[in-house]
Design an enzyme around this catalytic site. Structure first.
Site, PDB file in Angstrom:
ATOM      1  N   HIS A 184       0.842  -1.211   0.000  1.00 47.48           N
ATOM      2  CA  HIS A 184       0.000   0.000   0.000  1.00 47.48           C
ATOM      3  C   HIS A 184       0.875   1.259   0.000  1.00 47.48           C
ATOM      4  CE1 HIS A 184      -3.090  -2.716   1.991  1.00 47.48           C
ATOM      5  NE2 HIS A 184      -3.775  -2.181   1.016  1.00 47.48           N
TER       6      HIS A 184
ATOM      7  N   GLN B  46     -18.781  -5.254  -1.077  1.00 43.04           N
ATOM      8  CA  GLN B  46     -17.997  -6.139  -1.945  1.00 43.04           C
ATOM      9  C   GLN B  46     -17.659  -7.477  -1.284  1.00 43.04           C
ATOM     10  OE1 GLN B  46     -14.691  -3.130  -2.018  1.00 43.04           O
ATOM     11  NE2 GLN B  46     -13.357  -4.919  -2.052  1.00 43.04           N
TER      12      GLN B  46
ATOM     13  N   GLY C 249      -3.106  -1.613  -7.323  1.00 44.53           N
ATOM     14  CA  GLY C 249      -2.030  -2.597  -7.404  1.00 44.53           C
ATOM     15  C   GLY C 249      -2.314  -3.648  -8.473  1.00 44.53           C
ATOM     16  N   ILE C 250      -1.251  -4.060  -9.167  1.00 44.47           N
ATOM     17  CA  ILE C 250      -1.382  -5.112 -10.188  1.00 44.47           C
ATOM     18  C   ILE C 250      -1.680  -6.459  -9.526  1.00 44.47           C
ATOM     19  CG2 ILE C 250      -0.063  -6.407 -11.945  1.00 44.47           C
ATOM     20  CD1 ILE C 250       1.302  -3.787 -12.682  1.00 44.47           C
TER      21      ILE C 250
ATOM     22  N   ASP D 102      -4.054  -7.210  -7.672  1.00 41.42           N
ATOM     23  CA  ASP D 102      -5.482  -7.451  -7.932  1.00 41.42           C
ATOM     24  C   ASP D 102      -5.735  -7.158  -9.414  1.00 41.42           C
ATOM     25  OD1 ASP D 102      -6.422  -8.036  -5.178  1.00 41.42           O
ATOM     26  OD2 ASP D 102      -5.638  -6.039  -4.814  1.00 41.42           O
TER      27      ASP D 102
HETATM   28  O1  PAF Z   1      -8.449  -3.292  -3.315  1.00 39.48           O
HETATM   29  C1  PAF Z   1      -9.114  -2.885  -2.328  1.00 39.48           C
HETATM   30  O2  PAF Z   1      -8.591  -2.711  -1.236  1.00 39.48           O
HETATM   31  C2  PAF Z   1     -10.590  -2.603  -2.492  1.00 39.48           C
HETATM   32  O3  PAF Z   1     -11.177  -3.482  -3.381  1.00 39.48           O
HETATM   33  C3  PAF Z   1     -10.890  -1.139  -2.900  1.00 39.48           C
HETATM   34  C4  PAF Z   1     -10.315  -0.810  -4.266  1.00 39.48           C
HETATM   35  C5  PAF Z   1     -10.310  -0.194  -1.856  1.00 39.48           C
HETATM   36  C6  PAF Z   1     -12.397  -0.909  -2.970  1.00 39.48           C
HETATM   37  O4  PAF Z   1     -13.013  -1.142  -1.744  1.00 39.48           O
END
Ligand code: PAF
Length: 282
Positions: free
Chosen positions: A37, A61, A149-150, A152
C-alpha cells in the site's frame, strides 16, 4: 496529514488544493496497510502534488460468508504509516457516510465485462461492490490520478473498463506487485495464514512462474499447464480455486498466438483466499 470522516469537509479541503493549482492523486484502500500500500502512496506522490488515501472496509464487496466482520482494522498503525509516507489527506468515513440510504437500495455500478470469471466466479457480486464504491470514491475525491495494485489484476482491469465506459476523468496508474522474499504477494489477508502454512504458500507464485517458463519455452497446451499448476498447489496441501492463462486486456482465455498473456491463480489456505498473477509479453 489531515483526517476527514465526512464527504463535505474532504471536498472543501480538496477544492482549496485545486484552487491552489495542485493535482490530486488517490489511493483507495480497506486499511490494514502493508508495504505494498505504501508503494501505491509513493506512486501517487510521484505523479501528483497532493495525495488522498481512503480507508473504508466496503461491506458491499464482501459475500455473506466472507470476512467483512473480521477484516483487520488497524487504524492507529495505518495512520502512523500514512504520516511517514507523507500522505496529505486521509478519508476514513463510516458506512452511513458512504451509504446514507443503506446498501439494499444503493444505486450500483455494474461492469458486465470480465466480472463473471476468475475471482468474480468464486465471489458473486464482489466486483459490483468494488465498482460501486470506487465510482463513489472517485466522485467524492475527483482525483486526477488513482493508483491500484497489479496484484489485484482483475480488479485493476475492471476499474479501467468502468473508467473507460463511464468516461470518468481520472487516469488509472498500476503499481507492481510487492512480494515477500519467497515470492508471496503482499496482501492484507496474509495475516490469516497460519505459521504452519506460511513456508508453503509461496507455491502459488512458484506455480505461476512454472507456467510462465513453460509458455516462454514454447508450450501452448494451456489447459494442461493450468491443470498442472492446480496439481502443484494441491500437492502442497492447499485447495486451488483457479489457474487461468488469459489474454491480458480482456481476461478471455488466451489464444495460441496471443502476445500479451496474464496467468492468474487463486488458492485457499485454511482461513485465507490468496490470489496472484504474472504477465508476459511474447
Ligand atoms: O483493493 C481494495 O482494497 C478494495 O477493493 C478497494 C479498491 C479499496 C475498494 O473497496
Amino acid at each position: 496529514m489531515q483526517v476527514f470522516h465526512h464527504v463535505a469537509s474532504l471536498r472543501e479541503a480538496l477544492a482549496k488544493a485545486r484552487r491552489d493549482g495542485k493535482t490530486i492523486g488517490f489511493v483507495p484502500t480497506m486499511g490494514n496497510l502493508h508495504d505494498a500500500h505504501i508503494e501505491l502512496v509513493r506512486m501517487a506522490r510521484q505523479h501528483c502534488d497532493r495525495v488522498v488515501v481512503s480507508i473504508f472496509v466496503n461491506r458491499l464487496q464482501f459475500g455473506l460468508n466472507e470476512d467483512w466482520d473480521k477484516y483487520p482494522r488497524t487504524m492507529e498503525r495505518d495512520m502512523a504509516r500514512l504520516r511517514d509516507a507523507a500522505c496529505d489527506f486521509l478519508f476514513h468515513p463510516d458506512e452511513g457516510e458512504i451509504y446514507p440510504n443503506g446498501m439494499d437500495q444503493q444505486t450500483r455500478v455494474v461492469c458486465p465485462a470480465m466480472t463473471g470469471v476468475l475471482c468474480g466466479a468464486s465471489r458473486p457480486g464482489h466486483f459490483e461492490g468494488v465498482t460501486t464504491v470506487v465510482a463513489k470514491l472517485f466522485n467524492i475525491v475527483q482525483p486526477d490520478k488513482a493508483v491500484f495494485g497489479i496484484k489485484d489484476f482483475q480488479q485493476l482491469a475492471v476499474v479501467r473498463r468502468m473508467v473507460e465506459d463511464l468516461c470518468l476523468p481520472v487516469d488509472i496508474l498500476a503499481a507492481p506487485v510487492h512480494r515477500e522474499a519467497d515470492g508471496l504477494a503482499m496482501s492484507s489477508r496474509n495475516v490469516y495464514i497460519t505459521a504452519k502454512e506460511r513456508p508453503k504458500v509461496a507455491v502459488l507464485n512458484q506455480s505461476l512462474n512454472w507456467v510462465r517458463n513453460e509458455i516462454l519455452a514454447g508450450r501452448r497446451d494451456f489447459a494442461a499447464l493450468e491443470a498442472e499448476a492446480r496439481r502443484r498447489v494441491e500437492n502442497s496441501g492447499f485447495r486451488a480455486d483457479y489457474f487461468s492463462i488469459c489474454h491480458s486486456r480482456d481476461l478471455q482465455p488466451a489464444a495460441d498466438d496471443d502476445k500479451q498473456i496474464t496467468i492468474l491463480g487463486a488458492m485457499y489456505t485454511s482461513a485465507a483466499r490468496l490470489i496472484d498473477n504474472l504477465s508476459l509479453e511474447l
